[in-house]
Write a protein that holds these residues in place. Sequence first.
Motif, PDB file in Angstrom:
ATOM      1  N   LEU A  19      17.321 -22.021 -22.931  1.00 26.63           N
ATOM      2  CA  LEU A  19      17.003 -21.532 -21.591  1.00 26.63           C
ATOM      3  C   LEU A  19      16.520 -20.091 -21.620  1.00 26.63           C
ATOM      4  N   ILE A  20      17.083 -19.270 -22.495  1.00 23.87           N
ATOM      5  CA  ILE A  20      16.615 -17.894 -22.596  1.00 23.87           C
ATOM      6  C   ILE A  20      15.153 -17.863 -23.042  1.00 23.87           C
ATOM      7  N   VAL A  21      14.800 -18.688 -24.022  1.00 24.11           N
ATOM      8  CA  VAL A  21      13.405 -18.739 -24.459  1.00 24.11           C
ATOM      9  C   VAL A  21      12.509 -19.250 -23.330  1.00 24.11           C
ATOM     10  N   ARG A  26       8.308 -17.856 -19.372  1.00 27.38           N
ATOM     11  CA  ARG A  26       7.722 -17.720 -18.026  1.00 27.38           C
ATOM     12  C   ARG A  26       7.498 -16.243 -17.691  1.00 27.38           C
ATOM     13  N   ALA A  27       8.444 -15.380 -18.043  1.00 30.14           N
ATOM     14  CA  ALA A  27       8.317 -13.963 -17.710  1.00 30.14           C
ATOM     15  C   ALA A  27       7.104 -13.337 -18.397  1.00 30.14           C
ATOM     16  N   GLU A 229      23.417 -19.687 -12.270  1.00 28.41           N
ATOM     17  CA  GLU A 229      24.136 -20.783 -11.633  1.00 28.41           C
ATOM     18  C   GLU A 229      23.334 -22.077 -11.566  1.00 28.41           C
ATOM     19  N   ARG A 230      22.035 -21.981 -11.416  1.00 31.36           N
ATOM     20  CA  ARG A 230      21.225 -23.183 -11.210  1.00 31.36           C
ATOM     21  C   ARG A 230      20.646 -23.739 -12.512  1.00 31.36           C
ATOM     22  N   ALA A 231      21.100 -23.216 -13.640  1.00 28.73           N
ATOM     23  CA  ALA A 231      20.574 -23.682 -14.924  1.00 28.73           C
ATOM     24  C   ALA A 231      20.807 -25.173 -15.120  1.00 28.73           C
ATOM     25  N   HIS A 232      21.883 -25.697 -14.550  1.00 26.78           N
ATOM     26  CA  HIS A 232      22.212 -27.115 -14.754  1.00 26.78           C
ATOM     27  C   HIS A 232      21.185 -28.048 -14.118  1.00 26.78           C
ATOM     28  N   GLY A 467      12.857 -18.351 -11.152  1.00 22.09           N
ATOM     29  CA  GLY A 467      14.130 -17.690 -10.908  1.00 22.09           C
ATOM     30  C   GLY A 467      14.794 -17.238 -12.192  1.00 22.09           C
ATOM     31  N   LEU A 468      14.693 -18.064 -13.237  1.00 25.50           N
ATOM     32  CA  LEU A 468      15.257 -17.695 -14.534  1.00 25.50           C
ATOM     33  C   LEU A 468      14.522 -16.490 -15.126  1.00 25.50           C
ATOM     34  N   ALA A 469      13.195 -16.477 -14.980  1.00 29.70           N
ATOM     35  CA  ALA A 469      12.415 -15.331 -15.462  1.00 29.70           C
ATOM     36  C   ALA A 469      12.815 -14.058 -14.725  1.00 29.70           C
ATOM     37  N   ASP A 470      12.967 -14.130 -13.401  1.00 26.83           N
ATOM     38  CA  ASP A 470      13.406 -12.973 -12.616  1.00 26.83           C
ATOM     39  C   ASP A 470      14.773 -12.493 -13.093  1.00 26.83           C
TER      40      ASP A 470
END
Length: 487
Positions: A19-21, A26-27, A229-232, A467-470
């Motif tokens: 997920l970090i990658v 995206r970022a 929180e929304r990673a799932h 959202g993950l990129a932010d």
Amino acid sequence: MGKAAIMFQGTGSDVGKSLIVAGLARAFTRRGMAVRPFKPQNMSNNAAVTADSGEIGRAQALQARACCIASSVHMNPILLKPQSEIGSQIVVQGKVFGQAKAADYHLLKPQLMEKVLESFRHLQGEADLVLVEGAGSPAEVNLRAGDIANMGFAEAADLPVILIGDIDRGGVIASIAGTKMLLPENEAARLKGFLINKFRGDIALFTDGLRIIEQKTGLPGLGVIPWFERAHLLPAEDAVALDSYEARRNGYIKIVVPRLPRISNFDDLDPLRAEADVRLEILSPGQPLPGDADLVLLPGSKSTIGDLQALIAAGWDIDLKAHVRRGGWVLGLCGGYQMLGMRLDDPDGTEGPAGSCAGLGLLDITTVLSGAKTLTEVSGRDIVTDMPVRGYEMHIGVTSGPGLARPMLVLGSHADGACSTDGRVMGCYVHGLFAADEFRNAFLNRLRKRDASGLSYDALVDSLLDGLADHLERHADLDRMLEIANG
């Protein structure tokens, strides 16, 4: 090297590397860079068909999506798909290479490294930045000989490495410091910083922890990343993600899924899980199929006969037939579709020991697990609802029988799948069906009358990636990572 690249390794499995990658992909893509994800070696039965008609791990397909590009077999050149406790199918650059037990696979690694480096250089040739994901942990020094997944690859490709630790599982100070301590000097020198992932609570309270890690390792901290929180809701790769599936308690439509030992492509469930009125339950052996289920969904499998035998050993075949007698709905996808038939034959031991077994007998079909593996993206229509569908086929096996006269789907010029005479038991080979919003809504409406939810699943996934990129932009030093990647 000529092009920027950086590798992310973890202190263990499931620390959040994938997920970090994806978030970084995206970022950096939003910054106008041509980004490519890469994982030298992956072990997962959750795979995706690529645009160049091969297969790679689901995580790399998600990372490609984060880069706003089509996926490629070069993003994950070695994919291991477990078929037993000690053996796996080996996929090399998207195509089945063979099968091997763990001990035999290690002998193949020097040969496979050539393919890994070939794919990496291919991606470097088209990218401004390659984000490389390791597998497991480099601290598993007992497995270091011939390594192509972690430091073995970093050495061969001359890459800097960022180490990721998972604070949620505890012991993150020891795991980061201990990982560096266990590495030989030349490999430890590749570590250029660390990230703390999955933090809950007040980050200010971890200031001393960061200082201690920096003192013990000599590495700079590049960020403490709070729990996302929304990673799932994003497609997961490892079956361990099923452990955290929590059924929505007030779901109007109840869908149950028996958890099979070699479950595959369970991201088929994600769009259903995202619906607010769906209660999706993953059942473990020992839990009966509930009598109030609207739909029993049999998922894909990497070892269809073995998983069918496990299903029967759990007593789920008895529950399933009782469910059908009550007028319940059943859907089998890929391996689950094959299980619904009258018989399964594996004459060549394609998915395990050679042999045959009786199927569940709910569809009038038989399947022989032989022939070339089908890997293709497809589109068409669901026959009953007349709604468009799309997805991909990824299977070995030829299915025949009278049940095919009542197909479930029409895909271009050919039909796919089968349905029972009353239409309540159905199956097909297509993965990803429920990502199509119109079909998903129409299918759920057959189970229970409902209004369309308005959920756009594709838009949800892209919103989550943004959202993950932010999230990473706020909590990690992306500029410093770029400096490291550029040497």
